[in-house]
Design an enzyme around this catalytic site. Structure first.
Site, PDB file in Angstrom:
ATOM      1  N   CYS A  60       7.515  11.572  25.549  1.00 43.00           N
ATOM      2  CA  CYS A  60       7.273  10.278  24.914  1.00 43.00           C
ATOM      3  C   CYS A  60       7.833   9.099  25.691  1.00 43.00           C
ATOM      4  CB  CYS A  60       7.821  10.307  23.483  1.00 43.00           C
ATOM      5  SG  CYS A  60       7.126  11.659  22.505  1.00 43.00           S
ATOM      6  N   HIS A  80      12.168   2.472  19.916  1.00 38.08           N
ATOM      7  CA  HIS A  80      11.404   3.717  19.911  1.00 38.08           C
ATOM      8  C   HIS A  80      11.047   4.071  18.471  1.00 38.08           C
ATOM      9  CE1 HIS A  80       9.843   7.375  21.588  1.00 38.08           C
ATOM     10  NE2 HIS A  80      10.695   8.149  20.903  1.00 38.08           N
ATOM     11  N   GLU A 122      19.282   5.868  17.578  1.00 38.26           N
ATOM     12  CA  GLU A 122      18.891   4.672  18.328  1.00 38.26           C
ATOM     13  C   GLU A 122      19.663   3.463  17.819  1.00 38.26           C
ATOM     14  OE1 GLU A 122      14.967   2.316  20.052  1.00 38.26           O
ATOM     15  OE2 GLU A 122      14.695   3.760  18.417  1.00 38.26           O
ATOM     16  N   LYS A 130       5.627   1.503  15.542  1.00 36.49           N
ATOM     17  CA  LYS A 130       5.125   2.829  15.148  1.00 36.49           C
ATOM     18  C   LYS A 130       4.914   2.926  13.645  1.00 36.49           C
ATOM     19  CE  LYS A 130       7.051   5.658  18.947  1.00 36.49           C
ATOM     20  NZ  LYS A 130       7.776   4.649  19.736  1.00 36.49           N
ATOM     21  N   HIS A 149       2.994   7.325  16.300  1.00 36.21           N
ATOM     22  CA  HIS A 149       3.648   7.652  17.574  1.00 36.21           C
ATOM     23  C   HIS A 149       2.614   8.196  18.549  1.00 36.21           C
ATOM     24  CE1 HIS A 149       6.369   8.804  20.554  1.00 36.21           C
ATOM     25  NE2 HIS A 149       7.156   9.649  19.911  1.00 36.21           N
ATOM     26  N   PHE A 202      11.249  14.198  24.429  1.00 33.33           N
ATOM     27  CA  PHE A 202      11.772  15.561  24.380  1.00 33.33           C
ATOM     28  C   PHE A 202      12.351  15.931  25.746  1.00 33.33           C
ATOM     29  CE2 PHE A 202       8.925  17.459  20.779  1.00 33.33           C
ATOM     30  CZ  PHE A 202       9.612  16.702  19.853  1.00 33.33           C
TER      31      PHE A 202
END
Length: 421
Positions: free
Chosen positions: A163, A303, A314, A335, A340, A399
């Site tokens: 991502c 994010h 975050e 998002k 996402h 990831f």
């Protein structure tokens, strides 16, 4: 050699709309693009909602004979690039071609094509596998097809860092221009993973929201009732070029790209490090490259995935990076509206951040009804906000603990000298 770098074009395709203006209007209106899945029968899945692109006609962007040679993620990349190139009014002439490159990322690539061709093999044997299977599915063919279509012969690459992929693509393109390897770059990412295996795989990890009866309210970053992310699809592409090239062309400039950071958590295959260390370092790197103080940042496009771990960590990372100023920074997760986009998230959100700088308007985080106790910053809930934004940061985390941060600055025509800032 180090040159100033600017964004001159933005091309967006998402569940919010096809084209940059359609996306921006939806974002400012706080309108969700999350709906029930229509691509396949999702009735047996725990998650039955997604951010699907609707009304997309590939024939508006790709010749009919070429459609079957391209997975949908490649088609989205070409469409977003066309919007961005038109926006930048950039034409790749023979003399410019070797100095214009393409870095377009994807996290997964042609998942739909892989599933379809595997099914054809199981049902009818190897003779039914399409000769276009491999070039339709592999990740670098988005960049490859874009370069072929637009004639860009400069640096060509495709990052695949989950991502963070398209934020890395934009950052790497930024560095290529700074060091003189190219004068302009087509950069961003594309994704089309709303497929049975795509949705099923993330659902098996319990990473997705199961708020199936309220699709538009399912993605709720920083809210105490968040229960997972919503998978989205589409593409985000920006045209970045050296300031001197943009000025020579008389291009309209959205903003400057002034900093880029990348880091690794070295912690876990899916979870961020529990102290937010990787995110802290990547934001610090972007600030350091631009020689910008943390208290100069006005907006962060977070994010903000709507997962319990990401949003809390975050937030922690922003507090660690910015100290008391963290409470004065406008933050939003778009998002909440488009879902996402996995490997395309950073490209879409970089484009949105450039638009925020251009229009001096911060898009909201919708569905933030009851902020998590650990998420106590200014997330611009529900309504877009006019703001005086000079510096804006866009975060992307993936990831494997791979992180990226891009730092943008409002362009000042009075400082349009090509000398270093």
């Amino acid at each position: 050699m180090s040159r100033r770098v600017v964004i001159t074009g933005v091309g967006l395709v998402s569940s919010l709309g096809i084209g940059t203006q359609a996306n921006w209007e939806a974002l400012c209106a706080g309108r969700s693009g999350i709906r029930s899945i229509t691509r396949f029968d999702a009735s047996q899945f725990s998650t039955r909602i997604a951010g699907e692109v609707t009304g997309f006609d590939p024939l508006q962007f790709v010749e009919k004979k070429d459609v079957k040679k391209m997975d949908v993620f490649i088609q989205y990349a070409i469409a977003a690039t066309q919007f961005a190139m038109d926006d930048a009014k950039l034409v790749v002439t023979p003399n410019l071609a070797p100095r214009i490159g393409v870095f377009i990322a994807s996290g997964i690539g042609g998942f739909g094509t892989i599933e379809r061709e595997h099914r054809a093999y199981l049902e009818s044997g190897p003779r039914k596998i399409s000769p276009f299977f491999i070039p339709s599915a592999i990740i670098n063919l988005a960049a490859g097809q874009v370069s072929i279509r637009f004639g860009a012969k400069g640096p060509n690459s495709a990052t695949c860092t989950a991502c963070s992929a398209s934020a890395h693509a934009i950052g790497d393109a930024f560095e290529a221009i700074k060091r003189g390897a190219a004068d302009a770059m087509i950069a961003g990412g594309s994704e089309a993973a709303i497929t049975p295996m795509g949705v099923g795989g993330f659902a098996a990890m319990r990473a997705l929201s199961t708020r199936n009866d309220e699709p538009a309210r399912a993605s709720r970053p920083f809210d105490r009732d968040r229960d997972g992310f919503i998978i989205g699809e589409g593409a985000g592409v920006v045209i970045i070029e050296s300031l001197d090239m943009a000025l020579r062309r008389g291009a309209t400039i959205y903003c400057e790209l002034v900093g880029y950071g990348m880091s690794g958590d070295a912690y876990h295959i899916t979870s961020p490090s529990q102290d937010g260390d990787g995110a802290v370092r990547v934001m610090h790197q972007a600030l350091a490259e631009a020689a910008v103080s943390p208290d100069a940042i006005d907006y962060i496009n977070a994010h903000g995935t709507s997962t319990p771990h990401n949003d809390r960590l975050e937030t922690l990372a922003i507090k660690r990076c910015f100290g008391d100023h963290a409470y004065r920074v406008a933050i939003s997760s778009t998002k909440s509206m488009h879902g996402h986009l996995l490997g395309a998230a950073g490209g879409l959100e970089a484009g949105i951040t450039a638009l925020a700088l251009k229009h001096q308007r911060v898009p909201p985080t919708i569905n933030l009804d009851h902020p998590d106790a650990d998420c106590d910053l200014d997330y611009v809930s529900w309504h877009a906000r006019p703001a005086n934004v000079t510096y804006a940061l866009s975060n992307s985390f993936g990831f494997g603990g791979t992180n990226a941060a891009l730092l943008f600055k409002r362009f000042e025509q009075s400082r349009a000298s090509t000398a270093e800032p």
